[in-house]
Design an enzyme around this catalytic site. Structure first.
Site, PDB file in Angstrom:
ATOM      1  N   THR A  72     -89.480   1.154  33.302  1.00 14.59           N
ATOM      2  CA  THR A  72     -89.935   0.360  34.464  1.00 14.59           C
ATOM      3  C   THR A  72     -89.394   0.939  35.770  1.00 14.59           C
ATOM      4  O   THR A  72     -88.718   0.249  36.529  1.00 14.59           O
ATOM      5  CB  THR A  72     -89.467  -1.103  34.340  1.00 14.59           C
ATOM      6  OG1 THR A  72     -88.022  -1.099  34.271  1.00 14.59           O
ATOM      7  CG2 THR A  72     -90.021  -1.793  33.128  1.00 14.59           C
ATOM      8  N   HIS A 105     -69.322  -2.762  36.157  1.00 11.63           N
ATOM      9  CA  HIS A 105     -70.057  -2.907  34.897  1.00 11.63           C
ATOM     10  C   HIS A 105     -69.161  -3.523  33.836  1.00 11.63           C
ATOM     11  O   HIS A 105     -67.945  -3.596  33.994  1.00 11.63           O
ATOM     12  CB  HIS A 105     -70.669  -1.581  34.442  1.00 11.63           C
ATOM     13  CG  HIS A 105     -69.735  -0.526  33.940  1.00 11.63           C
ATOM     14  ND1 HIS A 105     -69.488  -0.331  32.594  1.00 11.63           N
ATOM     15  CD2 HIS A 105     -69.013   0.416  34.576  1.00 11.63           C
ATOM     16  CE1 HIS A 105     -68.668   0.697  32.448  1.00 11.63           C
ATOM     17  NE2 HIS A 105     -68.359   1.171  33.630  1.00 11.63           N
ATOM     18  N   ASP A 157     -62.142   2.061  31.397  1.00 12.00           N
ATOM     19  CA  ASP A 157     -63.519   2.099  31.900  1.00 12.00           C
ATOM     20  C   ASP A 157     -64.382   1.158  31.078  1.00 12.00           C
ATOM     21  O   ASP A 157     -64.763   1.508  29.960  1.00 12.00           O
ATOM     22  CB  ASP A 157     -64.031   3.543  31.801  1.00 12.00           C
ATOM     23  CG  ASP A 157     -65.468   3.696  32.244  1.00 12.00           C
ATOM     24  OD1 ASP A 157     -66.066   2.716  32.706  1.00 12.00           O
ATOM     25  OD2 ASP A 157     -65.996   4.814  32.108  1.00 12.00           O
ATOM     26  N   GLU A 201     -74.362  -0.170  31.871  1.00 15.39           N
ATOM     27  CA  GLU A 201     -74.103   0.901  32.843  1.00 15.39           C
ATOM     28  C   GLU A 201     -73.972   2.249  32.159  1.00 15.39           C
ATOM     29  O   GLU A 201     -74.421   3.275  32.680  1.00 15.39           O
ATOM     30  CB  GLU A 201     -72.816   0.599  33.624  1.00 15.39           C
ATOM     31  CG  GLU A 201     -72.498   1.598  34.732  1.00 15.39           C
ATOM     32  CD  GLU A 201     -71.572   2.728  34.324  1.00 15.39           C
ATOM     33  OE1 GLU A 201     -71.293   3.588  35.152  1.00 15.39           O
ATOM     34  OE2 GLU A 201     -71.136   2.772  33.145  1.00 15.39           O
ATOM     35  N   ASP A 226     -64.460   0.121  38.989  1.00 19.60           N
ATOM     36  CA  ASP A 226     -64.737   0.501  37.603  1.00 19.60           C
ATOM     37  C   ASP A 226     -63.373   0.752  36.976  1.00 19.60           C
ATOM     38  O   ASP A 226     -62.712  -0.187  36.550  1.00 19.60           O
ATOM     39  CB  ASP A 226     -65.643   1.741  37.585  1.00 19.60           C
ATOM     40  CG  ASP A 226     -66.229   2.010  36.208  1.00 19.60           C
ATOM     41  OD1 ASP A 226     -65.608   1.594  35.222  1.00 19.60           O
ATOM     42  OD2 ASP A 226     -67.287   2.647  36.104  1.00 19.60           O
TER      43      ASP A 226
HETATM   44 ZN   LIG Z   1     -67.437   2.970  34.085  1.00 24.55          ZN
END
Ligand SMILES: [Zn+2]
Length: 464
Positions: free
Chosen positions: A261, A370, A380, A418, A447
């Site tokens: 999309t 994220h 992370d 993400e 992050d």
């Molecule tokens: Zn990350």
């Protein structure tokens, strides 16, 4: 007019000007600012900032991190959905929550390895016997690595296939690297092993295919991330360096956001392009491996020495191939790359939290991170979310006490998917494009909120 009249008018004008300046200088008191000026400046109150900093509790951040990274939580997994509920419950809390919190879902195109048929890299003898196979999972060094939900090493969106050919070492897989090899070697039908770095992950395979390479193997060279250390005694869990079997997973595509999309939010009803029209994918199979397995392959290569700046820290002189040296295990052998990934559409949630502004509610400050990780994601992205949750707790507590409200609206975002290529945040931007374009003042992204100088002698007796 008489001359003395002219002089008089000039003196008069200068006098009036001087009086005006004096009134301007002394006459306007700073204590009589209108209320709206004070309202506008309320967030610049240094006492507020001091108070806020005093309320930050590192024990809360530590506990947040423990909860967030307890389970591997790849996008759309059960553990990821549990974190969606955790964020909603924190941001909807009656005493410490925000004005409003909700989840916003998108149907996004993802890619996962096949649990029953793991990807691998093999060496096949001329008779077709398998004389080497890369690890299908990392060595389990600590208890948390025994979790069966740890996703196998793979590159999301790398195409499926079984390809076989002679191995070449192509440094970082840049165009210039393949060009260098192509000057002396026919790369048609070869498999290239490349190290991380120098160019984007998927570009290594896109570049390789241009030179006739049919499959790519990617590894992390200890020279690039471990200060050259590759011995198990020098790596995790004896230090924080990556262990020999550790594999960097990653997204294998060029474009951000949902690929079916483009430019539109991936809602249930959104038109989706056919998979064959997706741009920026590799058309040759690729698989990541640990440097322990990469050493087995690279250190047996034949051919001329690789240039000095192509040499890494695997403990041998790197040669470029093609194929393996005589008198060693793999003479005349070829390398096979087997990839069995599944592409699928899944529901991924962004969690949004809102504090309405008191003075300029239609001006937005966004603060986001994220939520999904490849494995446990302690750094992370959970280190960032652990801090974000402490910030929202403090602001939420002030908000619920009725004594504070920011000048502008603050929007917190916990983005989904993400790691597969910034999908959740891209869908959010596509969904609210015109409002964000007109009203957003700033976006702060967090992050990995811990990243420091390499500590040569880390103390691992009390890992946090
Ligand atoms: Zn990350």
């Amino acid at each position: 007019m008489n001359w003395w009249k002219v002089v008089g008018i000039c003196f008069g004008a200068v006098g009036i000007l001087a009086i005006g300046l004096l009134i301007g200088h002394f006459g306007i008191s700073t204590d009589t600012e209108p209320k709206w000026v004070k309202d506008l400046a309320q967030d610049l109150d240094e006492n507020f900032i001091k108070q806020f900093m005093n309320e930050v509790n590192n024990e809360n951040i530590k506990e947040n991190l423990r909860i967030l990274s307890k389970k591997p939580h790849v996008a759309t997994s059960e553990a990821d959905e549990e974190l969606v509920q955790l964020l909603l419950s924190r941001w909807n809390d009656l005493n410490t929550g925000l004005d409003e919190a909700k989840e916003e879902r998108y149907k996004v195109y993802l890619s996962f390895p096949d649990e029953k048929t793991p990807n691998n890299v093999r060496v096949l003898s001329p008779e077709g016997n398998v004389t080497f196979q890369s690890r299908e999972r990392e060595v389990q060094i600590t208890d948390d690595q025994k979790d069966p939900n740890i996703i196998q090493p793979f590159l999301a969106f790398a195409p499926n296939g079984t390809v076989k050919g002679k191995l070449v070492y192509a440094n970082e897989g840049k165009i210039s690297d393949f060009q260098y090899l192509a000057n002396t070697t026919n790369l048609n039908g070869t498999i290239a092993i490349v190290r991380y770095g120098g160019t984007g992950r998927v570009n290594k395979a896109i570049n390789a295919a241009k030179f006739g390479v049919i499959g790519v193997i990617i590894y992390t060279d200890p020279k690039d991330i471990n200060d050259g250390k590759s011995d198990p005694m020098d790596t995790y869990n004896n230090s924080w360096y990556m262990p020999p079997s550790g594999v960097e997973r990653g997204s294998f595509k060029v474009n951000f956001g949902d690929q079916l999309t483009p430019y539109y939010p991936a809602k249930e009803f959104t038109y989706r392009i056919p998979e064959s029209e997706i741009q920026g994918l590799s058309h040759i199979p690729a698989q990541p491996i640990g440097f322990e397995d990469a050493r087995t392959l690279i250190c047996e290569l034949d051919g001329p020495d690789a240039p000095d700046n192509w040499q890494g820290a695997l403990g041998c002189r790197y040669k470029v191939g093609p194929g393996f040296r005589s008198a060693l295990n793999f003479y005349f052998s070829e390398v096979q790359v087997n990839v069995y990934n599944n592409r699928t559409i899944r529901s991924s949630a962004n969690v949004m939290g809102l504090i309405r502004g008191a003075v300029e509610p239609d001006r937005y400050i966004l603060y986001g991170n994220h939520r999904d990780s490849w494995v446990h994601g302690a750094i992370d992205p959970s280190s960032g979310t652990a801090v974000m949750l402490e910030i929202t707790r403090i602001l939420g507590t002030k908000l619920k006490s009725g004594k504070w409200r920011p000048r502008r609206t603050i929007i917190f975002g916990s983005w989904g998917a993400e790691e597969f290529g910034l999908i959740g945040s891209t869908e959010f931007a596509e969904d609210y494009y015109s409002k964000l374009r007109d009203r957003t003042v700033a976006y702060i992204n967090v992050d990995c909120s811990v990243f420091g100088e390499f500590n040569k002698n880390p103390d691992f007796s009390d890992p946090v």
